[in-house]
Design a protein around this motif. Sequence first.
Motif, PDB file in Angstrom:
ATOM      1  N   UNK A   1      29.570 -28.776  -7.737  1.00  0.00           N
ATOM      2  CA  UNK A   1      29.818 -30.129  -7.242  1.00  0.00           C
ATOM      3  C   UNK A   1      31.182 -30.637  -7.728  1.00  0.00           C
ATOM      4  N   UNK A   2      31.479 -30.428  -8.999  1.00  0.00           N
ATOM      5  CA  UNK A   2      32.737 -30.919  -9.564  1.00  0.00           C
ATOM      6  C   UNK A   2      33.935 -30.151  -9.013  1.00  0.00           C
ATOM      7  N   UNK A   3      33.781 -28.817  -8.865  1.00  0.00           N
ATOM      8  CA  UNK A   3      34.883 -28.022  -8.321  1.00  0.00           C
ATOM      9  C   UNK A   3      35.195 -28.428  -6.887  1.00  0.00           C
ATOM     10  N   UNK A   4      34.160 -28.670  -6.087  1.00  0.00           N
ATOM     11  CA  UNK A   4      34.373 -29.099  -4.701  1.00  0.00           C
ATOM     12  C   UNK A   4      35.043 -30.470  -4.667  1.00  0.00           C
ATOM     13  N   UNK A   5      34.634 -31.354  -5.569  1.00  0.00           N
ATOM     14  CA  UNK A   5      35.241 -32.682  -5.639  1.00  0.00           C
ATOM     15  C   UNK A   5      36.720 -32.570  -6.017  1.00  0.00           C
ATOM     16  N   UNK A   6      37.017 -31.711  -6.975  1.00  0.00           N
ATOM     17  CA  UNK A   6      38.413 -31.482  -7.391  1.00  0.00           C
ATOM     18  C   UNK A   6      39.244 -30.942  -6.231  1.00  0.00           C
ATOM     19  N   UNK A   7      38.700 -29.967  -5.514  1.00  0.00           N
ATOM     20  CA  UNK A   7      39.443 -29.333  -4.420  1.00  0.00           C
ATOM     21  C   UNK A   7      39.706 -30.333  -3.281  1.00  0.00           C
ATOM     22  N   UNK A   8      38.738 -31.176  -2.979  1.00  0.00           N
ATOM     23  CA  UNK A   8      38.925 -32.189  -1.935  1.00  0.00           C
ATOM     24  C   UNK A   8      39.985 -33.206  -2.341  1.00  0.00           C
ATOM     25  N   UNK A   9      39.967 -33.605  -3.615  1.00  0.00           N
ATOM     26  CA  UNK A   9      40.929 -34.603  -4.082  1.00  0.00           C
ATOM     27  C   UNK A   9      42.357 -34.061  -4.035  1.00  0.00           C
ATOM     28  N   UNK A  10      42.514 -32.771  -4.325  1.00  0.00           N
ATOM     29  CA  UNK A  10      43.854 -32.181  -4.309  1.00  0.00           C
ATOM     30  C   UNK A  10      44.357 -31.948  -2.894  1.00  0.00           C
ATOM     31  N   UNK A  11      43.457 -31.600  -2.006  1.00  0.00           N
ATOM     32  CA  UNK A  11      43.850 -31.294  -0.644  1.00  0.00           C
ATOM     33  C   UNK A  11      44.427 -29.909  -0.467  1.00  0.00           C
ATOM     34  N   UNK A  12      44.600 -29.193  -1.567  1.00  0.00           N
ATOM     35  CA  UNK A  12      45.113 -27.824  -1.520  1.00  0.00           C
ATOM     36  C   UNK A  12      44.653 -27.099  -2.779  1.00  0.00           C
ATOM     37  N   UNK A  13      44.796 -25.795  -2.765  1.00  0.00           N
ATOM     38  CA  UNK A  13      44.381 -25.012  -3.922  1.00  0.00           C
ATOM     39  C   UNK A  13      43.675 -23.750  -3.489  1.00  0.00           C
ATOM     40  N   UNK A  14      43.051 -23.058  -4.424  1.00  0.00           N
ATOM     41  CA  UNK A  14      42.398 -21.794  -4.091  1.00  0.00           C
ATOM     42  C   UNK A  14      41.186 -21.994  -3.205  1.00  0.00           C
TER      43      UNK A  14
END
Length: 356
Positions: free
Chosen positions: A54-67
Amino acid sequence: MSAADGDPSLRGPRGARAEPVGDDELEGLFAPFLGHPGVLIAVSGGPDSTALAVLAARWRRARGEGPMLGLVTVDHGLRPGSAREAEAVRALADAIGLSHRTLHWRGAKPTTGVQEAARAARYRLLTAEAKARGSGAIALGHTLDDQAETVLFRLSRGSGLSGLAAMRPASRRDGVALLRPLLGLPKARLIATLRAAGVPFVEDPSNGDTRYARARLRVLAPLLADEGLSAARLALFARRMARADEALERATDQAGARIGLAPWQAGAPVRLDLAGFGELPKEIGLRLLARAIDQNGREGPAELAKLEAMLEQIYARLKGEPSPFRRTLAGALVAIRRGELCVSPAPERRKGPASR
């Protein structure tokens, strides 16, 4: 007082209410993900790995880019409800916008050492999947509480300093990075995060089965915390051991380069100057001997107690009159000859005569 306020799982150190993980913490937690093209997140359905997803998905959405992120569940087939739990993780993946795949541990299961065998199978399946996808990294939901249990578990089994360093935030296995972004967080904060988000999770019944050592250690944890051996203190101890271990590993690198009589090459014996070996601090000599045996042995890492016994035998030879020395350990042959300590693959063991 609400029901949640009375829930002991939501209590942190000294009974303080555990707070959910905030969005402002995510970048610091998941920054190690940025060095990889993709990260597989191992999710069992329990609170720790569910919170990780849940936290990793939240982080990835907030960044808009990444792995690229994807969830993977290993179904060991050991409990009737395991397939249902894997399906629950699939539903979670759909809800947070990530892919999901279930891997199965096939074949016969051992009757003893089940948890150890399941752990080995889990890592084998996960690393194979990561390599197949070209992800480069696997994220694991280990927490501060898991780190404390690991320290106690290894201490109870007589581990050396390297073992007492316990789990590292980042390590490698079979060429794949293992990332543990939640290692500094207590489990209570992860449960609080899931409760606040309304995300369900399951508890593995084996976690409370006192037939297993780790479950027994969990029972002892509150008593140890009352005496000052809290999860945070044990994790601090592990970090200090890791710091010392790193220094000793560097010293071992330098010692190997200094007293080596030939380059260390796969398939070639390790040749060390015997007099120089005898001048090393015993801890450095022990580590150098272990490395040489690991390189040339065929039976996995040598047991620490057996390594220590062999080291004492070598030092005994150095203190007295030179005498022949030829011993095998973990599939490696350790010999003293002409001023050298030589470690090479041990000869194949002779098979007994075939029965008629």
